[in-house]
Design a protein around this motif. Structure first.
Motif, PDB file in Angstrom:
ATOM      1  N   ILE A   1       0.839  -1.205   0.000  1.00  0.00           N
ATOM      2  CA  ILE A   1       0.000   0.000   0.000  1.00  0.00           C
ATOM      3  C   ILE A   1       0.872   1.253   0.000  1.00  0.00           C
ATOM      4  N   LEU A   2       1.869   1.268   0.867  1.00  0.00           N
ATOM      5  CA  LEU A   2       2.729   2.443   0.993  1.00  0.00           C
ATOM      6  C   LEU A   2       3.693   2.605  -0.173  1.00  0.00           C
ATOM      7  N   SER A   3       3.894   1.555  -0.968  1.00  0.00           N
ATOM      8  CA  SER A   3       4.863   1.624  -2.066  1.00  0.00           C
ATOM      9  C   SER A   3       4.447   2.589  -3.166  1.00  0.00           C
ATOM     10  N   PHE A   4       3.172   3.011  -3.169  1.00  0.00           N
ATOM     11  CA  PHE A   4       2.710   3.978  -4.172  1.00  0.00           C
ATOM     12  C   PHE A   4       3.011   5.425  -3.770  1.00  0.00           C
ATOM     13  N   THR A   5       3.664   5.603  -2.641  1.00  0.00           N
ATOM     14  CA  THR A   5       3.996   6.945  -2.159  1.00  0.00           C
ATOM     15  C   THR A   5       4.814   7.723  -3.180  1.00  0.00           C
ATOM     16  N   GLY A   6       5.854   7.105  -3.736  1.00  0.00           N
ATOM     17  CA  GLY A   6       6.725   7.788  -4.687  1.00  0.00           C
ATOM     18  C   GLY A   6       5.979   8.277  -5.919  1.00  0.00           C
ATOM     19  N   LEU A   7       5.044   7.470  -6.414  1.00  0.00           N
ATOM     20  CA  LEU A   7       4.265   7.857  -7.594  1.00  0.00           C
ATOM     21  C   LEU A   7       3.361   9.044  -7.286  1.00  0.00           C
ATOM     22  N   LEU A   8       2.718   9.021  -6.132  1.00  0.00           N
ATOM     23  CA  LEU A   8       1.768  10.083  -5.780  1.00  0.00           C
ATOM     24  C   LEU A   8       2.441  11.416  -5.473  1.00  0.00           C
ATOM     25  N   GLN A   9       3.737  11.381  -5.098  1.00  0.00           N
ATOM     26  CA  GLN A   9       4.391  12.630  -4.715  1.00  0.00           C
ATOM     27  C   GLN A   9       5.022  13.364  -5.905  1.00  0.00           C
ATOM     28  N   SER A  10       4.765  12.914  -7.138  1.00  0.00           N
ATOM     29  CA  SER A  10       5.379  13.516  -8.325  1.00  0.00           C
ATOM     30  C   SER A  10       5.044  14.999  -8.466  1.00  0.00           C
ATOM     31  N   LEU A  11       3.835  15.385  -8.068  1.00  0.00           N
ATOM     32  CA  LEU A  11       3.403  16.775  -8.252  1.00  0.00           C
ATOM     33  C   LEU A  11       4.042  17.754  -7.274  1.00  0.00           C
ATOM     34  N   THR A  12       4.905  17.255  -6.410  1.00  0.00           N
ATOM     35  CA  THR A  12       5.602  18.186  -5.515  1.00  0.00           C
ATOM     36  C   THR A  12       6.584  19.074  -6.271  1.00  0.00           C
ATOM     37  N   VAL A  13       6.758  18.848  -7.574  1.00  0.00           N
ATOM     38  CA  VAL A  13       7.570  19.774  -8.377  1.00  0.00           C
ATOM     39  C   VAL A  13       6.972  21.178  -8.331  1.00  0.00           C
ATOM     40  N   ILE A  14       5.668  21.254  -8.076  1.00  0.00           N
ATOM     41  CA  ILE A  14       5.004  22.560  -7.997  1.00  0.00           C
ATOM     42  C   ILE A  14       5.509  23.339  -6.792  1.00  0.00           C
ATOM     43  N   ASP A  15       5.837  22.627  -5.710  1.00  0.00           N
ATOM     44  CA  ASP A  15       6.436  23.267  -4.531  1.00  0.00           C
ATOM     45  C   ASP A  15       7.714  23.988  -4.942  1.00  0.00           C
ATOM     46  N   ALA A  16       8.554  23.318  -5.752  1.00  0.00           N
ATOM     47  CA  ALA A  16       9.805  23.932  -6.208  1.00  0.00           C
ATOM     48  C   ALA A  16       9.527  25.175  -7.043  1.00  0.00           C
ATOM     49  N   PHE A  17       8.472  25.147  -7.831  1.00  0.00           N
ATOM     50  CA  PHE A  17       8.126  26.320  -8.636  1.00  0.00           C
ATOM     51  C   PHE A  17       7.785  27.513  -7.745  1.00  0.00           C
ATOM     52  N   PHE A  18       6.933  27.299  -6.740  1.00  0.00           N
ATOM     53  CA  PHE A  18       6.553  28.392  -5.855  1.00  0.00           C
ATOM     54  C   PHE A  18       7.748  28.895  -5.048  1.00  0.00           C
ATOM     55  N   GLN A  19       8.676  27.988  -4.714  1.00  0.00           N
ATOM     56  CA  GLN A  19       9.904  28.416  -4.038  1.00  0.00           C
ATOM     57  C   GLN A  19      10.701  29.355  -4.932  1.00  0.00           C
ATOM     58  N   SER A  20      10.816  29.020  -6.192  1.00  0.00           N
ATOM     59  CA  SER A  20      11.600  29.847  -7.117  1.00  0.00           C
ATOM     60  C   SER A  20      10.976  31.225  -7.307  1.00  0.00           C
ATOM     61  N   GLN A  21       9.651  31.300  -7.128  1.00  0.00           N
ATOM     62  CA  GLN A  21       8.939  32.574  -7.264  1.00  0.00           C
ATOM     63  C   GLN A  21       8.786  33.309  -5.931  1.00  0.00           C
ATOM     64  N   VAL A  22       9.291  32.702  -4.846  1.00  0.00           N
ATOM     65  CA  VAL A  22       9.139  33.227  -3.480  1.00  0.00           C
ATOM     66  C   VAL A  22       7.670  33.536  -3.203  1.00  0.00           C
ATOM     67  N   GLN A  23       6.798  32.605  -3.541  1.00  0.00           N
ATOM     68  CA  GLN A  23       5.356  32.740  -3.315  1.00  0.00           C
ATOM     69  C   GLN A  23       4.922  31.742  -2.241  1.00  0.00           C
ATOM     70  N   SER A  24       5.355  32.036  -1.029  1.00  0.00           N
ATOM     71  CA  SER A  24       5.177  31.095   0.069  1.00  0.00           C
ATOM     72  C   SER A  24       3.718  30.900   0.470  1.00  0.00           C
ATOM     73  N   LYS A  25       2.866  31.876   0.141  1.00  0.00           N
ATOM     74  CA  LYS A  25       1.474  31.762   0.586  1.00  0.00           C
ATOM     75  C   LYS A  25       0.789  30.548  -0.031  1.00  0.00           C
ATOM     76  N   TYR A  26       1.184  30.191  -1.244  1.00  0.00           N
ATOM     77  CA  TYR A  26       0.567  29.028  -1.885  1.00  0.00           C
ATOM     78  C   TYR A  26       0.997  27.728  -1.213  1.00  0.00           C
ATOM     79  N   ILE A  27       2.282  27.642  -0.872  1.00  0.00           N
ATOM     80  CA  ILE A  27       2.779  26.465  -0.163  1.00  0.00           C
ATOM     81  C   ILE A  27       2.087  26.348   1.184  1.00  0.00           C
ATOM     82  N   MET A  28       1.933  27.486   1.863  1.00  0.00           N
ATOM     83  CA  MET A  28       1.284  27.507   3.175  1.00  0.00           C
ATOM     84  C   MET A  28      -0.150  26.987   3.080  1.00  0.00           C
TER      85      MET A  28
END
Length: 441
Positions: free
Chosen positions: A128-155
């Protein structure tokens, strides 16, 4: 702000940091508070044995999550900062690579399990837990907001995601749910976070379906990130292997010890998100300073190390004195973990410095050194765990962890081209740079 001047901080730099990271810190502190309260309820509901099974399983999967992440996040931020016009290509390529790696991890975990199963834990939980890596792919969006210093979206994503997660776990506790229900809940936490990033990105006027995959860029990202992939695996080993080894080396008492130790890790690493949040927000400014003014760049790095020490030192001292009181929140079977927490929390000093210095090494182009230092820390941790756990139990694990963190962080002292950074960190640890600033004023 006079207090800042007296303690030796650069007031202007601190104000800039506070402005850029305030929302992100607020979001993560809010998320932390939610997680801590629910984790206490959950630990008391599952009791040490079942809590140990759940956390050992999560630690086992965590070893593979670093493979699925491909060490790309820092490079995504760097690429977006340098080539903002290629945003859709960068994000699409990084997402594609992470999704492929996450999918590959599912059969990889199955194969590894055939040779290295965990005693007393069903493969159903691991699957069940082995699908964790697949589901976390969209965390690339976190990196995008970091690059834009738009912390409110991450929050927003983190707070709402943790509220949903907390509500589900409380409902399960009230419903007297079995262990497998909480395993599904742990996987659902990852799904909710990814869904939150997806909705937030699209809501802010952008579209995920505009992303594109570029093979040439994929090769470039992988060629730069492979040391960080291995480094991520090593980090996973020396951050998570202790829980697994504790359970396996202590035999019949292992699951209960791992469950108690999980509460130690929960409190000791409560603020480990802080250095990541600070550095992620400051990384673009640090890159600019390195390009424009070397002296300002070095000053910012020293200020960053000083800030890391002040924060981690304050936290370690507080937790050391408060640990007996903290464990009054738990049932009596967790009481033996209080002195272990008092030792384990001092590893936060080296974690804070390590996170900051890793980003500096990336800025300097020393990507391979991140692999070397974390690999060294992982080896130290595994060796010390084998020696100390049979003799000292949980306390041996805590000592091994602190020594491993320190060894990994300060390995750069023995490498000529990075020795200066190591000396700067030592100056922060022994408060030398702080006193120098005070007396200069």
């Amino acid at each position: 702000m006079k207090l800042l001047a007296k303690t030796g901080f650069d007031e202007e730099a601190f104000k800039k940091y506070f402005k850029n990271t305030g929302l992100l810190m607020f979001g993560r502190v809010g998320s932390l508070a939610i997680k801590m309260v629910v984790s206490i309820f959950l630990a008391n509901y599952l009791l040490a044995n079942k809590n140990g099974i759940l956390n050992t399983s999560i630690s086992y999967i965590f070893l593979f999550a670093s493979v699925a992440g491909l060490g790309l996040d820092s490079f995504i931020v760097k690429e977006l900062h340098q080539f903002p016009q290629s945003k859709n290509k960068i994000l699409g390529t990084a997402f594609g690579l992470k999704a492929i790696a996450g999918a590959v991890c599912v059969p990889l975990i199955f194969v590894v399990w055939q040779f290295f199963p965990l005693n007393g834990i069903s493969y159903q939980i691991i699957f069940i837990l082995s699908f964790t890596g697949l589901l976390q792919s969209l965390t690339v969006i976190d990196a995008f907001f970091q690059s834009q210093v738009q912390s409110k979206y991450i929050m927003q994503v983190q707070v709402i995601g943790n509220l949903i997660s907390a509500a589900i776990k409380i409902i399960l506790i009230k419903s007297n749910a079995d262990l497998i229900s909480f395993v599904y809940a742990a996987l659902f936490d990852v799904f909710v976070l990814s869904l939150g990033y997806f909705l937030t990105y699209n809501r802010s006027g952008r579209k995920i379906f505009d992303w594109s995959f570029d093979q040439k860029l994929a090769k470039k990202l992988l060629s730069f990130s492979w040391p960080l992939i291995i480094s991520g695996i090593m980090v996973s080993v020396y951050m998570r292997i202790d829980t697994i080894m504790l359970k396996e080396l202590l035999g019949s008492e292992g699951a209960a010890a791992a469950g108690a130790y999980a509460t130690v890790v929960m409190f000791s690493e409560a603020l480990n998100f802080v250095p990541g949040a600070i550095v992620a927000s400051l990384f673009p400014a640090i890159l600019n300073a390195r390009r424009d003014d070397k002296q300002r760049y070095m000053k910012r790095i020293q200020n960053l190390y000083d800030l890391m020490i002040w924060l981690s030192l304050s936290f370690a001292i507080f937790i050391s004195f408060a640990s007996p009181l903290i464990y009054k929140l738990f049932k009596t079977q967790y009481a033996a973990a209080a002195p272990v927490l008092t030792v384990h929390v001092w590893g936060s000093l080296f974690v804070f410095l390590g996170v900051a210095s890793t980003q500096v090494l990336i800025a300097e182009g020393y990507h391979k050194l991140t692999f070397i230092r974390t690999g060294f820390g992982a080896i130290v941790n595994v060796v010390l765990n084998f020696i100390l756990i049979p003799k000292m139990g949980m306390m041996g694990t805590a000592i091994a962890t602190v020594v491993a963190y320190a060894s990994s962080t300060f390995l750069i002292l023995f490498i000529p081209k990075t020795r200066r950074q190591g000396i700067m960190m030592l100056k922060s640890v022994f408060l030398v740079s702080i006193f120098q600033k005070i007396f200069k004023r």
